[in-house]
Design an enzyme around this catalytic site. Structure first.
Site, PDB file in Angstrom:
ATOM      1  N   CYS A 162     -38.105  10.853  17.088  1.00 13.97           N
ATOM      2  CA  CYS A 162     -38.357  10.527  18.463  1.00 13.97           C
ATOM      3  C   CYS A 162     -38.120  12.471  18.822  1.00 13.97           C
ATOM      4  O   CYS A 162     -39.254  12.451  19.992  1.00 13.97           O
ATOM      5  CB  CYS A 162     -38.578   9.719  19.394  1.00 13.97           C
ATOM      6  SG  CYS A 162     -38.548   7.959  19.096  1.00 13.97           S
ATOM      7  N   HIS A 302     -37.059  11.147  29.305  1.00 11.55           N
ATOM      8  CA  HIS A 302     -37.291  10.767  27.612  1.00 11.55           C
ATOM      9  C   HIS A 302     -37.233   8.935  27.789  1.00 11.55           C
ATOM     10  O   HIS A 302     -39.102   9.095  27.162  1.00 11.55           O
ATOM     11  CB  HIS A 302     -35.972  10.920  26.645  1.00 11.55           C
ATOM     12  CG  HIS A 302     -36.356  10.202  25.156  1.00 11.55           C
ATOM     13  ND1 HIS A 302     -37.935  10.999  24.147  1.00 11.55           N
ATOM     14  CD2 HIS A 302     -35.801   9.093  24.311  1.00 11.55           C
ATOM     15  CE1 HIS A 302     -37.646  10.215  23.077  1.00 11.55           C
ATOM     16  NE2 HIS A 302     -36.832   9.137  22.929  1.00 11.55           N
ATOM     17  N   GLU A 313     -29.637   7.996  28.975  1.00  7.01           N
ATOM     18  CA  GLU A 313     -29.961   8.942  30.287  1.00  7.01           C
ATOM     19  C   GLU A 313     -29.657   9.137  31.221  1.00  7.01           C
ATOM     20  O   GLU A 313     -29.490   9.978  31.420  1.00  7.01           O
ATOM     21  CB  GLU A 313     -31.626   9.344  29.798  1.00  7.01           C
ATOM     22  CG  GLU A 313     -32.322  10.235  29.932  1.00  7.01           C
ATOM     23  CD  GLU A 313     -34.008  10.600  29.766  1.00  7.01           C
ATOM     24  OE1 GLU A 313     -34.293  11.620  29.654  1.00  7.01           O
ATOM     25  OE2 GLU A 313     -34.157   9.352  29.421  1.00  7.01           O
ATOM     26  N   LYS A 334     -43.681   8.202  29.978  1.00 10.23           N
ATOM     27  CA  LYS A 334     -43.619   7.216  28.629  1.00 10.23           C
ATOM     28  C   LYS A 334     -44.565   5.788  29.027  1.00 10.23           C
ATOM     29  O   LYS A 334     -45.126   4.932  28.741  1.00 10.23           O
ATOM     30  CB  LYS A 334     -43.002   6.810  27.692  1.00 10.23           C
ATOM     31  CG  LYS A 334     -42.583   8.269  26.563  1.00 10.23           C
ATOM     32  CD  LYS A 334     -41.519   7.871  26.375  1.00 10.23           C
ATOM     33  CE  LYS A 334     -40.766   8.848  24.897  1.00 10.23           C
ATOM     34  NZ  LYS A 334     -39.760  10.356  25.973  1.00 10.23           N
ATOM     35  N   HIS A 339     -44.843   5.889  24.387  1.00  7.04           N
ATOM     36  CA  HIS A 339     -43.535   6.599  23.599  1.00  7.04           C
ATOM     37  C   HIS A 339     -44.411   7.179  21.586  1.00  7.04           C
ATOM     38  O   HIS A 339     -44.698   6.288  20.873  1.00  7.04           O
ATOM     39  CB  HIS A 339     -43.213   5.387  22.732  1.00  7.04           C
ATOM     40  CG  HIS A 339     -41.597   6.622  22.104  1.00  7.04           C
ATOM     41  ND1 HIS A 339     -41.715   7.964  21.874  1.00  7.04           N
ATOM     42  CD2 HIS A 339     -40.251   6.035  21.287  1.00  7.04           C
ATOM     43  CE1 HIS A 339     -40.455   8.305  21.675  1.00  7.04           C
ATOM     44  NE2 HIS A 339     -39.418   7.521  21.976  1.00  7.04           N
ATOM     45  N   PHE A 398     -33.950   8.618  16.846  1.00 12.13           N
ATOM     46  CA  PHE A 398     -32.605   7.807  15.990  1.00 12.13           C
ATOM     47  C   PHE A 398     -31.992   8.702  15.247  1.00 12.13           C
ATOM     48  O   PHE A 398     -32.791   9.870  14.724  1.00 12.13           O
ATOM     49  CB  PHE A 398     -33.647   6.843  15.387  1.00 12.13           C
ATOM     50  CG  PHE A 398     -33.916   5.558  15.604  1.00 12.13           C
ATOM     51  CD1 PHE A 398     -33.488   5.322  16.204  1.00 12.13           C
ATOM     52  CD2 PHE A 398     -35.249   4.700  14.686  1.00 12.13           C
ATOM     53  CE1 PHE A 398     -34.031   4.202  17.764  1.00 12.13           C
ATOM     54  CE2 PHE A 398     -35.578   3.633  15.549  1.00 12.13           C
ATOM     55  CZ  PHE A 398     -35.001   3.281  16.794  1.00 12.13           C
TER      56      PHE A 398
END
Length: 412
Positions: A162, A302, A313, A334, A339, A398
């Protein structure tokens, strides 16, 4: 070192099939998330997604070529043409070698893999298309954009889950800063709303299952968030050295002044609870720019709408910014787009640049019951109009991969 500026923007998102409609919807607080229509999702835990709606690739690509391009590549080629129009620029033949393409893609041609595997099992290997491999590989987004535009400089795909799009922009910025290229087409693209893609994320328990209320399913920093919503699309930027941009009289949206990347060295899918890897990426972007945390106005977070990411975050922001964290305006795009995986950093960077250029900070939608652990200013009430000098754009993926870009209001 060259100064690097943004002179072109383009996007295809669940909010609209071009930049103008996507940005208008974002500022209006509209959601692009709805019932999943790409396949019969009756048996799936998640039956919602942020799909691109009504996209017609034949507006940008010859029909014969469309069949040889996965959807994420179609989005990339279409965006590259919109990007050149927005920047009022075509690559002169004498500058082709000084123009590169870096487009981040997280997964590549998942739809074609599923379809071709089904054909293999039903009809045997002889029915496998000779275009199968060229269609599915992730770097074909950059490859086809290079072919379409004539760019002969570095031709690269960043695949970092991502964070793919943000890494792509960051390394494109580095190419120009170091004088290796004069111009770069960069960003991210993704289209993996497929049976296997949704099933895989469902198995991870990563997706929202708020199927009866899709527009309210993506809710970053809200205590009732239950996972992210898969989206798709593409966001591209044209970066140029300041000297090159000024020589051709280009309009300049903003300047790129910092890029930070880091690794968590912790877990396949989960960040450390203190958000230390995220904090390191943000700190590195600020350090490269030589900008103190107190100068930052806005963070495009994010903000996935997952329990762990949003809390981590928030902790990372507090670590980097200290007391100034409470003064930041923090946006979760998002909440409206879903996403976009490998495309997220590309699209969110485009929105970050427009935030600076227009002085308008989009809201975070669906933040109705704030998580006590997420106690900063996430702009929940509506678009905020104010001067924005610096925007930080975050992406985390990830494998513990983190990337952060720092954009600045352009001053000659």
């Amino acid at each position: 070192m060259n100064r690097v500026v943004v002179t072109g923007l383009a996007a295809i998102t669940p909010l609209g099939n071009d930049l103008a409609s996507s940005w208008k919807a974002l500022l209006a607080g509209k959601s692009g998330i709805g019932p999943l229509t790409r396949f019969d999702a009756t048996a799936y835990e998640t039956r919602i997604a942020g799909e691109v709606k009504g996209f017609d690739p034949s507006r940008y690509i010859p029909v014969k070529q469309i069949k040889r391009m996965e959807t994420f590549v179609q989005y990339s080629v279409a965006c590259s043409k919109m990007l050149q129009e927005d920047a009022a620029w075509q690559i002169p033949p004498e500058e082709a070698a000084e123009t590169g393409v870096i487009i981040g893609v997280g997964l590549g041609g998942l739809y074609t893999i599923e379809e071709m595997h089904k054909k293999l099992l039903e009809k045997g290997p002889a029915r496998t298309s000779p275009f199968f491999i060229p269609i599915i590989i992730a770097n074909m987004a950059a490859g086809q954009v290079s072919i379409e535009t004539g760019a002969r400089g570095p031709n690269v795909c960043t695949t970092t889950a991502c964070a793919s799009g943000t890494h792509g922009i960051g390394y494109a910025y580095t190419e120009i800063k170091l004088g290796r290229c004069q111009t770069m087409i960069c960003g991210g693209a993704e289209s993996t709303i497929t049976p296997l893609g949704v099933a895989g994320f469902n198995a991870l328990k990563a997706l929202s299952v708020r199927n009866d209320d899709p527009e309210r399913a993506s809710r970053p920093f809200d205590r009732e968030r239950d996972g992210f919503v898969m989206g798709e699309g593409c966001g591209l930027l044209l970066l140029e050295s300041l000297e090159h941009a000024q020589a051709r009289g280009a309009k300049i949206y903003a300047e790129v002044v910092g890029f930070g990347a880091s690794g968590d060295a912790y877990h396949m899918t989960a960040p450390p609870e203190d958000g230390s890897g995220m904090a390191l990426a943000m700190s590195r972007a600020l350090r490269e720019a030589g900008v103190p945390p107190s100068e930052i106005d806005h963070i495009n977070a994010h903000a996935t709408s997952t329990a762990l990411n949003d809390a981590c975050e928030t902790r990372a922001i507090k670590t980097v910014f200290g007391a100034h964290a409470s003064k930041l305006s923090i946006t979760g795009n998002k909440s409206m787009t879903g996403h976009l995986l490998g495309a997220a950093g590309g699209v969110e960077s485009v929105f970050s640049v427009l935030t600076i250029h227009e002085g308008k900070i989009p809201r975070t939608l669906n933040l109705e019951n704030p998580d006590p652990e997420c106690d900063l200013d996430y702009v929940p009430e509506g678009t905020r109009t104010q001067p924005v000098n610096y925007t930080l754009c975050n992406s985390f993926g990830f494998g513990g991969t983190n990337a952060c870009l720092l954009f600045k209001k352009f001053e000659g």
